[in-house]
Design a protein around this motif. Structure first.
Motif, PDB file in Angstrom:
ATOM      1  N   MET A  89     -17.983  17.789   6.023  1.00 41.24           N
ATOM      2  CA  MET A  89     -16.782  18.623   6.230  1.00 41.24           C
ATOM      3  C   MET A  89     -15.564  18.020   5.519  1.00 41.24           C
ATOM      4  SD  MET A  89     -17.279  21.113   8.778  1.00 41.24           S
ATOM      5  CE  MET A  89     -15.971  21.085  10.000  1.00 41.24           C
ATOM      6  N   VAL A  90     -15.502  16.704   5.514  1.00 39.76           N
ATOM      7  CA  VAL A  90     -14.393  16.025   4.824  1.00 39.76           C
ATOM      8  C   VAL A  90     -14.515  16.272   3.323  1.00 39.76           C
ATOM      9  CG1 VAL A  90     -13.473  13.749   4.199  1.00 39.76           C
ATOM     10  CG2 VAL A  90     -14.023  14.265   6.583  1.00 39.76           C
ATOM     11  N   ARG A  91     -15.721  16.124   2.782  1.00 37.64           N
ATOM     12  CA  ARG A  91     -15.932  16.343   1.349  1.00 37.64           C
ATOM     13  C   ARG A  91     -15.576  17.781   0.975  1.00 37.64           C
ATOM     14  NH1 ARG A  91     -17.981  11.806  -0.479  1.00 37.64           N
ATOM     15  NH2 ARG A  91     -17.776  12.661  -2.563  1.00 37.64           N
ATOM     16  N   ALA A  92     -16.019  18.721   1.823  1.00 39.15           N
ATOM     17  CA  ALA A  92     -15.753  20.130   1.531  1.00 39.15           C
ATOM     18  C   ALA A  92     -14.250  20.408   1.512  1.00 39.15           C
ATOM     19  CB  ALA A  92     -16.446  21.017   2.558  1.00 39.15           C
ATOM     20  N   ALA A  93     -13.523  19.755   2.430  1.00 36.68           N
ATOM     21  CA  ALA A  93     -12.083  19.996   2.528  1.00 36.68           C
ATOM     22  C   ALA A  93     -11.329  19.454   1.312  1.00 36.68           C
ATOM     23  CB  ALA A  93     -11.538  19.363   3.810  1.00 36.68           C
ATOM     24  N   LEU A  94     -11.953  18.553   0.570  1.00 35.39           N
ATOM     25  CA  LEU A  94     -11.250  17.929  -0.567  1.00 35.39           C
ATOM     26  C   LEU A  94     -11.645  18.518  -1.926  1.00 35.39           C
ATOM     27  CD1 LEU A  94     -11.365  14.192   0.594  1.00 35.39           C
ATOM     28  CD2 LEU A  94      -9.376  15.709   0.569  1.00 35.39           C
ATOM     29  N   VAL A  95     -12.592  19.458  -1.920  1.00 32.88           N
ATOM     30  CA  VAL A  95     -13.090  19.988  -3.196  1.00 32.88           C
ATOM     31  C   VAL A  95     -11.995  20.746  -3.956  1.00 32.88           C
ATOM     32  CG1 VAL A  95     -14.655  21.672  -4.246  1.00 32.88           C
ATOM     33  CG2 VAL A  95     -15.522  20.074  -2.543  1.00 32.88           C
ATOM     34  N   ASP A  96     -11.337  21.700  -3.289  1.00 30.46           N
ATOM     35  CA  ASP A  96     -10.354  22.548  -3.982  1.00 30.46           C
ATOM     36  C   ASP A  96      -9.217  21.732  -4.584  1.00 30.46           C
ATOM     37  OD1 ASP A  96     -11.805  24.743  -3.501  1.00 30.46           O
ATOM     38  OD2 ASP A  96     -10.541  25.531  -1.881  1.00 30.46           O
ATOM     39  N   LEU A  97      -8.735  20.801  -3.787  1.00 33.26           N
ATOM     40  CA  LEU A  97      -7.632  19.955  -4.249  1.00 33.26           C
ATOM     41  C   LEU A  97      -8.015  19.229  -5.559  1.00 33.26           C
ATOM     42  CD1 LEU A  97      -5.917  17.527  -1.765  1.00 33.26           C
ATOM     43  CD2 LEU A  97      -6.822  16.692  -3.892  1.00 33.26           C
ATOM     44  N   GLN A  98      -9.229  18.702  -5.601  1.00 34.91           N
ATOM     45  CA  GLN A  98      -9.665  17.978  -6.807  1.00 34.91           C
ATOM     46  C   GLN A  98      -9.851  18.942  -7.981  1.00 34.91           C
ATOM     47  OE1 GLN A  98     -12.627  14.585  -5.829  1.00 34.91           O
ATOM     48  NE2 GLN A  98     -12.717  15.893  -4.020  1.00 34.91           N
ATOM     49  N   ARG A 100      -8.313  21.786  -8.398  1.00 37.26           N
ATOM     50  CA  ARG A 100      -6.973  22.228  -8.851  1.00 37.26           C
ATOM     51  C   ARG A 100      -6.379  21.188  -9.785  1.00 37.26           C
ATOM     52  NH1 ARG A 100      -5.983  24.083  -3.799  1.00 37.26           N
ATOM     53  NH2 ARG A 100      -4.824  22.237  -3.199  1.00 37.26           N
ATOM     54  N   PHE A 101      -6.537  19.926  -9.406  1.00 35.29           N
ATOM     55  CA  PHE A 101      -6.006  18.849 -10.249  1.00 35.29           C
ATOM     56  C   PHE A 101      -6.673  18.884 -11.622  1.00 35.29           C
ATOM     57  CE2 PHE A 101      -5.336  14.664 -11.970  1.00 35.29           C
ATOM     58  CZ  PHE A 101      -4.095  14.282 -11.488  1.00 35.29           C
ATOM     59  N   ASP A 114     -18.683  11.617  -7.371  1.00 36.65           N
ATOM     60  CA  ASP A 114     -19.377  12.913  -7.512  1.00 36.65           C
ATOM     61  C   ASP A 114     -18.625  13.854  -8.446  1.00 36.65           C
ATOM     62  OD1 ASP A 114     -17.135  13.256  -5.954  1.00 36.65           O
ATOM     63  OD2 ASP A 114     -18.046  14.765  -4.661  1.00 36.65           O
ATOM     64  N   ILE A 115     -17.813  13.302  -9.342  1.00 37.93           N
ATOM     65  CA  ILE A 115     -16.985  14.172 -10.194  1.00 37.93           C
ATOM     66  C   ILE A 115     -17.871  14.923 -11.194  1.00 37.93           C
ATOM     67  CG2 ILE A 115     -14.987  14.286 -11.742  1.00 37.93           C
ATOM     68  CD1 ILE A 115     -14.414  13.265  -8.847  1.00 37.93           C
ATOM     69  N   GLY A 116     -18.768  14.196 -11.850  1.00 40.88           N
ATOM     70  CA  GLY A 116     -19.641  14.849 -12.842  1.00 40.88           C
ATOM     71  C   GLY A 116     -20.743  15.694 -12.217  1.00 40.88           C
ATOM     72  N   THR A 117     -21.090  15.396 -10.968  1.00 43.61           N
ATOM     73  CA  THR A 117     -22.204  16.127 -10.334  1.00 43.61           C
ATOM     74  C   THR A 117     -21.742  17.320  -9.513  1.00 43.61           C
ATOM     75  OG1 THR A 117     -22.073  14.508  -8.542  1.00 43.61           O
ATOM     76  CG2 THR A 117     -23.815  14.163 -10.183  1.00 43.61           C
ATOM     77  N   VAL A 118     -20.610  17.188  -8.795  1.00 44.34           N
ATOM     78  CA  VAL A 118     -20.210  18.227  -7.835  1.00 44.34           C
ATOM     79  C   VAL A 118     -18.833  18.832  -8.139  1.00 44.34           C
ATOM     80  CG1 VAL A 118     -19.637  18.667  -5.393  1.00 44.34           C
ATOM     81  CG2 VAL A 118     -21.602  17.219  -5.985  1.00 44.34           C
ATOM     82  N   ILE A 119     -17.846  17.990  -8.382  1.00 45.13           N
ATOM     83  CA  ILE A 119     -16.470  18.495  -8.513  1.00 45.13           C
ATOM     84  C   ILE A 119     -16.277  19.208  -9.861  1.00 45.13           C
ATOM     85  CG2 ILE A 119     -14.003  17.865  -8.492  1.00 45.13           C
ATOM     86  CD1 ILE A 119     -15.403  17.527  -5.768  1.00 45.13           C
TER      87      ILE A 119
END
Ligand code: DC
Length: 213
Positions: A89-98, A100-101, A114-119
């Motif tokens: 849940m913490v990871r999910a909450a931070l996806v959009d913010l990353q 957007r950046f 997990d930038i190259g794999t997920v974000i």
């Protein structure tokens, strides 16, 4: 241009990320700070690190512009960050913010696990920075001693191994190299050599992504 840099604790990815960003005139986000900030918020509020509701709320309320790096660095916060980072849940909450950046028009450099794999799975440049646990432990140990923290090398090495196991072993977005990431092993490289190697990877990958299309 989005540059995704991933790797285990103390691999040098943070320093490289900053230098690469400066070199190419891009904004830089050290995403480890986000998880550290969530952990800090829980500790400040006297909550346990496995309080999913409080951790998710802290992640949702996070403001990238007001991260206080001085309060977030250090071994204790790294360990706490690794615990909250395993909560889906913490990871999910931070996806959009990353994202957007990363989505600013000129692009950005993001470093994490997990930038190259997920974000940013479509980032044209992905670098996975590694070094042996012993080398990473001795770098981290030097850094902590410089900051005035009294800690034994063996303790730092054990901490690094535990963090590696937790970050790579979790089910949600584990630490892993994307299949199309270029590996950069910095075990025998000083920061200048690692920086030059990273610049050349960025140039090569950008050129081949332009050729591809
Ligand atoms: O890079 P760092 O040491 O500041 O990261 C602290 C912890 O945060 C790390 O042990 C795992 C977690 N983290 C993560 O799970 N995903 C990221 N993109 C960045 C950090």
């Amino acid at each position: 241009m989005i540059i995704a840099i991933d790797g285990p604790a103390a691999s040098g990815k943070g320093t490289l990320g900053k230098r690469i960003a400066d070199h190419f005139g891009l904004a830089h986000l050290d995403t480890g700070l986000l998880y550290r900030a969530v952990a800090r918020a829980l500790l400040d509020a006297g909550r346990p690190l496995d309080d999913v509701a409080a951790a998710t709320l802290a992640a949702e309320r996070l403001d990238v512009e007001s991260l206080d790096e001085n309060r977030l660095r250090g071994a204790e916060m790294g360990e706490a960050a690794s615990v909250v980072a395993a909560l889906p849940m913490v990871r999910a909450a931070l996806v959009d913010l990353q994202r957007r950046f990363a989505g600013r028009p000129e692009g950005a450099v993001l470093d994490g696990r997990d930038i190259g794999t997920v974000i940013c799975p479509d980032a044209p440049v992905k670098i996975f920075v590694t070094a042996t646990p012993e080398e990473r432990a001795s770098r981290r140990h030097r850094e902590l001693v410089r900051r005035g923290e009294e800690v034994a090398y063996e303790t730092v090495l054990a901490d690094i191994r535990r963090r590696d196991a937790r970050d790579a072993g979790r089910t949600s977005a584990p630490l892993a190299a994307a299949p199309d990431a270029r590996l950069l092993d910095t075990t025998d490289l000083d920061i200048e050599a690692a920086f030059r190697a990273a610049v050349s990877i960025v140039e090569n990958m950008t050129a081949s992504s332009l050729r591809a299309g």
